[in-house]
Design a protein around this motif. Sequence first.
Motif, PDB file in Angstrom:
ATOM      1  N   MET A   1       0.967  -1.270  -0.051  1.00 53.65           N
ATOM      2  CA  MET A   1      -0.147  -0.246  -0.132  1.00 53.65           C
ATOM      3  C   MET A   1       1.032   1.626   0.245  1.00 53.65           C
ATOM      4  O   MET A   1       2.072   1.064   0.964  1.00 53.65           O
ATOM      5  N   ARG A   2       0.290   2.289  -0.823  1.00 54.24           N
ATOM      6  CA  ARG A   2       1.557   3.363  -0.518  1.00 54.24           C
ATOM      7  C   ARG A   2       0.494   4.751  -0.204  1.00 54.24           C
ATOM      8  O   ARG A   2      -0.602   4.659  -0.373  1.00 54.24           O
ATOM      9  N   LEU A   3       1.418   4.978   1.092  1.00 56.41           N
ATOM     10  CA  LEU A   3       0.602   6.134   1.708  1.00 56.41           C
ATOM     11  C   LEU A   3       0.320   7.075   0.993  1.00 56.41           C
ATOM     12  O   LEU A   3       0.985   7.513   0.447  1.00 56.41           O
ATOM     13  N   LEU A   4      -1.064   8.129   1.094  1.00 55.05           N
ATOM     14  CA  LEU A   4      -1.139   9.409   1.154  1.00 55.05           C
ATOM     15  C   LEU A   4      -0.278  10.203   1.067  1.00 55.05           C
ATOM     16  O   LEU A   4       0.392  10.386   2.530  1.00 55.05           O
ATOM     17  N   PRO A   5       0.449  11.537   0.388  1.00 57.42           N
ATOM     18  CA  PRO A   5       0.992  12.161   0.794  1.00 57.42           C
ATOM     19  C   PRO A   5       0.501  13.294   2.335  1.00 57.42           C
ATOM     20  O   PRO A   5      -1.240  13.065   2.433  1.00 57.42           O
ATOM     21  N   GLY A   6       1.557  13.260   3.383  1.00 56.28           N
ATOM     22  CA  GLY A   6       1.115  13.705   4.376  1.00 56.28           C
ATOM     23  C   GLY A   6       0.681  12.539   5.568  1.00 56.28           C
ATOM     24  O   GLY A   6       0.522  13.112   6.606  1.00 56.28           O
TER      25      GLY A   6
ATOM     26  N   GLN B   1      -2.415  -8.939   5.120  1.00 60.25           N
ATOM     27  CA  GLN B   1      -3.650  -8.697   5.833  1.00 60.25           C
ATOM     28  C   GLN B   1      -5.032 -10.302   5.344  1.00 60.25           C
ATOM     29  O   GLN B   1      -4.473 -10.864   4.918  1.00 60.25           O
ATOM     30  N   VAL B   2      -5.342 -10.234   6.575  1.00 62.87           N
ATOM     31  CA  VAL B   2      -6.173 -11.679   6.481  1.00 62.87           C
ATOM     32  C   VAL B   2      -7.390 -11.353   5.682  1.00 62.87           C
ATOM     33  O   VAL B   2      -7.622 -12.493   4.887  1.00 62.87           O
ATOM     34  N   PHE B   3      -8.172 -10.917   5.199  1.00 59.39           N
ATOM     35  CA  PHE B   3      -8.973 -10.768   5.143  1.00 59.39           C
ATOM     36  C   PHE B   3      -8.947  -9.935   3.830  1.00 59.39           C
ATOM     37  O   PHE B   3      -8.287  -9.354   3.182  1.00 59.39           O
ATOM     38  N   PRO B   4      -9.923 -10.283   2.630  1.00 56.98           N
ATOM     39  CA  PRO B   4      -9.413 -10.215   1.089  1.00 56.98           C
ATOM     40  C   PRO B   4      -9.554  -8.230   0.525  1.00 56.98           C
ATOM     41  O   PRO B   4      -8.616  -8.042  -0.116  1.00 56.98           O
ATOM     42  N   GLU B   5     -10.605  -7.812   1.689  1.00 54.91           N
ATOM     43  CA  GLU B   5     -11.012  -6.828   1.677  1.00 54.91           C
ATOM     44  C   GLU B   5     -10.509  -6.001   2.725  1.00 54.91           C
ATOM     45  O   GLU B   5     -10.530  -5.715   3.368  1.00 54.91           O
ATOM     46  N   PRO B   6      -9.417  -4.463   1.622  1.00 58.11           N
ATOM     47  CA  PRO B   6      -8.345  -3.910   3.714  1.00 58.11           C
ATOM     48  C   PRO B   6      -9.535  -3.200   4.124  1.00 58.11           C
ATOM     49  O   PRO B   6     -11.218  -2.307   3.275  1.00 58.11           O
ATOM     50  N   PRO B   7      -9.940  -2.561   5.173  1.00 54.42           N
ATOM     51  CA  PRO B   7     -10.733  -2.226   6.300  1.00 54.42           C
ATOM     52  C   PRO B   7     -10.967  -0.993   5.876  1.00 54.42           C
ATOM     53  O   PRO B   7      -9.699   0.027   5.198  1.00 54.42           O
ATOM     54  N   PRO B   8     -11.402   0.471   6.555  1.00 51.38           N
ATOM     55  CA  PRO B   8     -11.884   1.387   5.577  1.00 51.38           C
ATOM     56  C   PRO B   8     -10.714   2.467   5.892  1.00 51.38           C
ATOM     57  O   PRO B   8      -9.849   3.516   5.451  1.00 51.38           O
ATOM     58  N   LEU B   9     -10.236   1.959   7.365  1.00 53.30           N
ATOM     59  CA  LEU B   9      -8.689   2.783   7.646  1.00 53.30           C
ATOM     60  C   LEU B   9      -7.545   2.734   6.614  1.00 53.30           C
ATOM     61  O   LEU B   9      -7.266   3.691   5.820  1.00 53.30           O
ATOM     62  N   ASP B  10      -7.273   1.849   6.324  1.00 50.44           N
ATOM     63  CA  ASP B  10      -6.293   1.502   5.236  1.00 50.44           C
ATOM     64  C   ASP B  10      -6.549   2.198   3.360  1.00 50.44           C
ATOM     65  O   ASP B  10      -6.634   2.823   3.258  1.00 50.44           O
ATOM     66  N   ARG B  11      -7.972   1.906   3.342  1.00 48.91           N
ATOM     67  CA  ARG B  11      -8.405   3.186   2.756  1.00 48.91           C
ATOM     68  C   ARG B  11      -8.456   4.334   2.516  1.00 48.91           C
ATOM     69  O   ARG B  11      -8.243   5.062   1.580  1.00 48.91           O
ATOM     70  N   ALA B  12      -8.634   5.136   3.550  1.00 43.27           N
ATOM     71  CA  ALA B  12      -8.193   6.080   3.779  1.00 43.27           C
ATOM     72  C   ALA B  12      -7.083   6.984   4.326  1.00 43.27           C
ATOM     73  O   ALA B  12      -6.936   8.053   3.925  1.00 43.27           O
ATOM     74  N   LEU B  13      -5.801   5.854   3.815  1.00 49.16           N
ATOM     75  CA  LEU B  13      -4.599   6.181   4.232  1.00 49.16           C
ATOM     76  C   LEU B  13      -3.759   6.219   3.014  1.00 49.16           C
ATOM     77  O   LEU B  13      -2.371   6.137   3.295  1.00 49.16           O
ATOM     78  N   THR B  14      -4.340   5.854   2.729  1.00 54.02           N
ATOM     79  CA  THR B  14      -3.481   5.004   1.350  1.00 54.02           C
ATOM     80  C   THR B  14      -4.255   4.651  -0.102  1.00 54.02           C
ATOM     81  O   THR B  14      -5.399   5.279   0.127  1.00 54.02           O
ATOM     82  N   GLU B  15      -2.979   4.468  -0.820  1.00 54.69           N
ATOM     83  CA  GLU B  15      -3.399   4.550  -1.879  1.00 54.69           C
ATOM     84  C   GLU B  15      -3.011   3.434  -2.917  1.00 54.69           C
ATOM     85  O   GLU B  15      -2.066   2.982  -2.674  1.00 54.69           O
ATOM     86  N   ARG B  16      -3.382   2.151  -2.895  1.00 53.79           N
ATOM     87  CA  ARG B  16      -3.897   0.888  -3.499  1.00 53.79           C
ATOM     88  C   ARG B  16      -2.840   0.334  -4.401  1.00 53.79           C
ATOM     89  O   ARG B  16      -2.734   1.447  -5.300  1.00 53.79           O
ATOM     90  N   LEU B  17      -1.506  -0.203  -4.640  1.00 51.87           N
ATOM     91  CA  LEU B  17      -0.942   0.075  -5.616  1.00 51.87           C
ATOM     92  C   LEU B  17      -1.817  -1.233  -6.763  1.00 51.87           C
ATOM     93  O   LEU B  17      -2.684  -2.138  -6.128  1.00 51.87           O
ATOM     94  N   PRO B  18      -1.306  -1.021  -7.742  1.00 50.73           N
ATOM     95  CA  PRO B  18      -2.044  -2.643  -8.882  1.00 50.73           C
ATOM     96  C   PRO B  18      -1.336  -3.527  -8.361  1.00 50.73           C
ATOM     97  O   PRO B  18      -0.638  -3.906  -7.626  1.00 50.73           O
TER      98      PRO B  18
END
Length: 67
Positions: A1-6, A46-63
């Motif tokens: 996962m790529r962290l968002l700027p900041g 990650q244990v679960f296939p989909e990232p939790p909301p926190l991951d989606r808020a902090l990161t930019e998913r890589l291909p």
Amino acid sequence: MRLLPGAGVAWASALISATPGGCVVGARTEDWAEGAATATVLTVHQVFPEPPPLDRALTERLPQEQR
């Protein structure tokens, strides 16, 4: 996962690791593009296939091929 700027790597890693099903196992810095700023990329188990909301808020998913 790529962290968002900041997003700070230390607190982002702690928060992601504290959520159920996620654990940060590594971090590295890479260039976004030639001459551009660098980004922090987290290696996450990650244990679960989909990232939790926190991951989606902090990161930019890589291909898929770069995960």
